[in-house]
Design a protein around this motif. Structure first.
Motif, PDB file in Angstrom:
ATOM      1  N   ILE A  59     -11.083  16.685  12.967  1.00 51.86           N
ATOM      2  CA  ILE A  59      -9.395  17.589  13.557  1.00 51.86           C
ATOM      3  C   ILE A  59      -9.704  18.764  14.124  1.00 51.86           C
ATOM      4  O   ILE A  59      -9.553  19.705  14.538  1.00 51.86           O
ATOM      5  CB  ILE A  59      -9.363  18.630  11.869  1.00 51.86           C
ATOM      6  N   MET A  60     -11.442  19.171  13.924  1.00 52.74           N
ATOM      7  CA  MET A  60     -11.883  19.787  14.519  1.00 52.74           C
ATOM      8  C   MET A  60     -12.357  19.997  16.703  1.00 52.74           C
ATOM      9  O   MET A  60     -12.391  21.141  17.426  1.00 52.74           O
ATOM     10  CB  MET A  60     -13.566  20.820  14.313  1.00 52.74           C
ATOM     11  N   VAL A  61     -12.833  19.343  16.461  1.00 52.79           N
ATOM     12  CA  VAL A  61     -12.824  18.646  18.076  1.00 52.79           C
ATOM     13  C   VAL A  61     -11.845  17.861  18.499  1.00 52.79           C
ATOM     14  O   VAL A  61     -11.692  18.858  19.513  1.00 52.79           O
ATOM     15  CB  VAL A  61     -14.353  17.425  18.199  1.00 52.79           C
ATOM     16  N   TYR A  62     -11.112  16.993  18.451  1.00 50.84           N
ATOM     17  CA  TYR A  62     -10.027  16.555  18.659  1.00 50.84           C
ATOM     18  C   TYR A  62      -9.073  16.987  19.179  1.00 50.84           C
ATOM     19  O   TYR A  62      -8.315  17.267  19.989  1.00 50.84           O
ATOM     20  CB  TYR A  62     -10.476  14.883  18.694  1.00 50.84           C
ATOM     21  N   ALA A  63      -8.044  16.983  17.210  1.00 52.93           N
ATOM     22  CA  ALA A  63      -7.172  17.800  17.430  1.00 52.93           C
ATOM     23  C   ALA A  63      -7.004  19.005  17.807  1.00 52.93           C
ATOM     24  O   ALA A  63      -5.667  19.215  17.979  1.00 52.93           O
ATOM     25  CB  ALA A  63      -5.979  17.580  16.060  1.00 52.93           C
ATOM     26  N   GLY A  64      -7.843  19.999  17.386  1.00 54.09           N
ATOM     27  CA  GLY A  64      -8.124  20.979  17.647  1.00 54.09           C
ATOM     28  C   GLY A  64      -8.414  21.670  18.837  1.00 54.09           C
ATOM     29  O   GLY A  64      -7.925  21.795  20.316  1.00 54.09           O
TER      30      GLY A  64
END
Length: 173
Positions: A59-64
């Motif tokens: 969530i933090m790295v890719y989706a964000g």
């Protein structure tokens, strides 16, 4: 059929549906939005498997980060002319179909011919025990056999190239 199986089927359908939508849409902002949904669905699969650390990283790295970078690059390139209609010739469509079939065949060959046994995890760790973050980190950043340091470095170079390309496109104006 238990609740986990139902949630897995729903998440798998969600990821598959938005994956197809993200590559078939003609509008780039919609493609970015569909990609965001795919990445969130993948994080949901990680959470379902009990890998909360990987789900949070997803969530933090890719989706964000990647989707924000993607939309930032779209904004740098400017608006496209909606009056232009791009059509693909029959030869290009046939080549795309052939490439997709070859890719699907190669994927099926790899899935069928390999057992995908993880060599990185110790045999003493059971499926019910949670892996410590130190084991996950050392496995992900291992440069040896079974390590994932090279893909991480390749993604970082790709992201750097995207940023530089976006800046060059914006600078030309």
């Amino acid at each position: 059929m238990n609740t986990e199986s139902i949630v897995f089927i729903v998440l798998a359908f969600f990821v598959a549906l938005f994956s197809v939508l993200s590559v078939t849409t003609k509008r780039i902002i919609r493609a970015a939005t569909y990609l965001l949904f795919v990445l969130f669905g993948t994080a949901g699969l990680y959470f379902l498997l009990g890998y909360t650390f990987l789900g949070a990283v997803q969530i933090m790295v890719y989706a964000g980060g990647i989707v924000v970078l993607y939309i930032f690059a779209i904004m740098l390139t400017g608006k496209t002319d909606k009056s232009k209609q791009y059509t693909l010739s029959l030869g290009k469509r046939a080549a795309a179909l052939l490439a997709a079939l070859i890719g699907a065949g190669l994927l099926m060959f790899v899935i069928i011919s390999h057992q995908f046994v993880s060599k990185a995890l110790d045999a003493n760790i059971t499926n019910e025990a949670a892996l410590p973050i130190s084991v996950i980190g050392s496995t992900l950043l291992n440069a040896g056999e079974g390590g994932n340091l090279l893909p991480f470095e390749a993604v970082s170079v790709l992201l750097l190239a995207c940023i530089i390309g976006g800046l060059i496109i914006a600078r030309k104006r």
